[in-house]
Design an enzyme around this catalytic site. Structure first.
Site, PDB file in Angstrom:
ATOM      1  CG  ASP A  93      -2.218  -1.071   0.904  1.00  0.00           C
ATOM      2  OD1 ASP A  93      -2.623  -1.161  -0.219  1.00  0.00           O
ATOM      3  OD2 ASP A  93      -2.487  -1.809   1.975  1.00  0.00           O
ATOM      4  CG  ASP A 154      -7.327  -4.720  -1.841  1.00  0.00           C
ATOM      5  OD1 ASP A 154      -7.615  -5.927  -2.182  1.00  0.00           O
ATOM      6  OD2 ASP A 154      -7.598  -4.556  -0.321  1.00  0.00           O
ATOM      7  N   GLY A 212      -7.625 -19.042  -5.183  1.00  0.00           N
ATOM      8  CA  GLY A 212      -7.924 -17.735  -5.027  1.00  0.00           C
ATOM      9  C   GLY A 212      -8.643 -18.027  -3.362  1.00  0.00           C
ATOM     10  CB  THR A 214     -12.114 -14.043   0.912  1.00  0.00           C
ATOM     11  OG1 THR A 214     -12.640 -12.621   0.994  1.00  0.00           O
ATOM     12  CG2 THR A 214     -12.612 -14.630   2.139  1.00  0.00           C
ATOM     13  NE  ARG A 226     -12.415  -1.478   1.308  1.00  0.00           N
ATOM     14  CZ  ARG A 226     -12.905  -1.990   2.571  1.00  0.00           C
ATOM     15  NH1 ARG A 226     -14.230  -1.937   2.876  1.00  0.00           N
ATOM     16  NH2 ARG A 226     -12.036  -2.632   3.353  1.00  0.00           N
ATOM     17  CD1 TRP A 230     -10.321  -2.961  -3.010  1.00  0.00           C
ATOM     18  CD2 TRP A 230      -9.843  -0.603  -3.674  1.00  0.00           C
ATOM     19  NE1 TRP A 230     -10.018  -2.072  -1.804  1.00  0.00           N
ATOM     20  CE2 TRP A 230      -9.929  -0.828  -2.063  1.00  0.00           C
ATOM     21  CE3 TRP A 230      -9.737   0.609  -4.468  1.00  0.00           C
ATOM     22  CZ2 TRP A 230      -9.550   0.311  -1.538  1.00  0.00           C
ATOM     23  CZ3 TRP A 230      -9.690   1.536  -3.370  1.00  0.00           C
ATOM     24  CH2 TRP A 230      -9.647   1.863  -1.979  1.00  0.00           C
ATOM     25  CB  SER A 343     -12.046  -6.386   8.283  1.00  0.00           C
ATOM     26  OG  SER A 343     -11.949  -7.849   8.253  1.00  0.00           O
TER      27      SER A 343
HETATM   28  N1  GLY Z   1      -7.055  -2.065   0.901  1.00  0.00           N
HETATM   29  C1  GLY Z   1      -7.743  -2.672   2.017  1.00  0.00           C
HETATM   30  C2  GLY Z   1      -8.972  -2.661   2.063  1.00  0.00           C
HETATM   31  O1  GLY Z   1      -9.663  -2.025   1.023  1.00  0.00           O
HETATM   32  O2  GLY Z   1      -9.467  -2.824   3.070  1.00  0.00           O
END
Ligand code: GLY
Length: 376
Positions: A93, A154, A212, A214, A226, A230, A343
């Site tokens: 990030d 993301d 894959g 999550t 989300r 992204w 989250s």
């Molecule tokens: N990039 C982390 C989130 O969207 O929570």
């Protein structure tokens, strides 16, 4: 109907909120998510800390204010210190952090020191590129076998820092790495039905795909709202830098999936597995990111493409609905959008303001009223 006057009215709300927050977040930043819709002021050491300065840059691009400029200068000094000391930068990030601080400042003000800062940040991000798997490892130390080869959707938003570095230096290494990553993200993070995995593991010994999974979605097979957002925004951004039109097609499929899984008021639940009538929480941050993505996608599609109008309309509809999810009914709040979710599986920031949701809300409003030169 969504009018320019209505959007400008909303921008004034955001602008005034920013002015109100200047003293609290002069050198500190809002915590990633609020508590009861109020962000505490914390040190700059999370992945989310670019969103506040990003909002300051957006505000300046709309209407210059010397008080905002002074805080931008102070915040940039903190970002430089963070890079000098490598404070919690062992993740991908770095792109979010330094696109919205250094790149944005360079694009708005042509400050040479911000160009240097962005280029140094890009070099730190490059350390996470795996030459065999050809992806950027999202999380953890590059020696962490649990995290090696793991890319996440993301990351699409972290790649623009690398395109910037290639554009500025003429060194194609950054762009090639970003392009390799985004093509593998397109290939493996997008499922056949155009939903997305949040994360996907590549084998770093062979470069072959693994599976894959999550991290923040409901299940490995569901579609984290989300994450889809992204993708809707991130693939068109890479298109603007590398010109691969298949990325626009992918974003279009992702957008169609997202729009087909919205409840009546068009604000997504935190995972798209939940539909109208669910008691699960919304994630307004997925909505604000999606509005920006739909607007970028529409802008990049050919002028004759009928999807342009459809996506612009959808963006306007979601934005209009978001007007019902602002903090206006919570005068003590220093945030903008209520009902974001960081989250749900981690029980973190559920039904709160989120710094990224607020940033993309403001970006969406700005995009609607002016020709904005992107920070991405
Ligand atoms: N990039 C982390 C989130 O969207 O929570």
């Amino acid at each position: 109907m969504l009018t320019k006057e209505r959007i400008e009215q909303e921008i004034e709300y955001v602008y005034n909120k920013i002015l109100d927050n200047l003293d609290t977040f002069e050198t500190k930043v809002p915590k990633a998510v609020s508590t009861d819709y109020v962000y505490p002021a914390v040190e700059n050491e999370d992945w989310t800390d670019g969103f506040w300065i990003g909002m300051l840059h957006l505000a300046q691009s709309y209407r210059f204010d010397e008080r905002i400029q002074q805080v931008i200068t102070k915040q940039l000094a903190v970002f430089k210190q963070r890079l000098d000391d490598e404070v919690v930068l062992n993740h991908h990030d770095i792109g979010f952090l330094y696109s919205l601080s250094a790149v944005a400042d360079y694009r708005e003000n042509k400050t040479a020191s911000s160009r240097e800062l962005a280029l140094r940040a890009a070099d730190v991000l490059m350390r996470r590129y795996d030459e065999t798997a050809k992806i950027f490892q999202a999380w953890g130390d590059v020696s962490d076998s649990e995290q090696q080869g793991r890319m996440i959707i993301d990351c699409n938003m972290n790649l623009p820092l690398l395109y910037f570095a290639s554009d500025e230096t003429g060194d194609a290494t950054y762009r090639t790495a970003a392009e390799n990553h985004v093509k593998l993200a397109q290939k493996y993070l997008i499922r056949e039905d155009y939903s997305t995995f949040h994360t996907f593991y590549m084998d770093i010994k062979t470069g072959q795909p693994r599976y894959g999974a999550t991290a923040q979605g409901f299940s490995d097979g569901s579609c984290w709202a989300r994450g889809q957002a992204w993708g809707i925004y991130g693939f068109p951004i890479s298109y603007t830098h590398i010109g691969d039109a298949s990325l626009l097609e992918s974003a279009s499929h992702l957008a169609d999936y997202y729009l087909a899984h919205l409840p009546a008021d068009k604000i997504a639940y935190w995972d798209l597995v939940f539909t109208e009538g669910s008691t699960e929480e919304r994630d307004t941050s997925a909505s604000s990111i999606t509005v920006c993505g739909l607007l970028e996608l529409a802008k990049q599609l050919p002028l004759t493409d009928t999807r342009r109008t459809r996506y612009e309309q959808a963006a306007g509809d979601i934005l209009t609905s978001l007007f019902n999810y602002t903090t206006k009914d919570y005068p003590e709040s220093n945030g903008l959008l209520v009902q974001g979710v960081y989250s749900k599986p981690g029980n973190l920031g559920v039904d709160e303001c989120t710094t990224w949701g607020d940033y993309f809300y403001f970006e969406a409003l700005i995009r609607m009223v002016k020709s904005w030169s992107t920070y991405w």
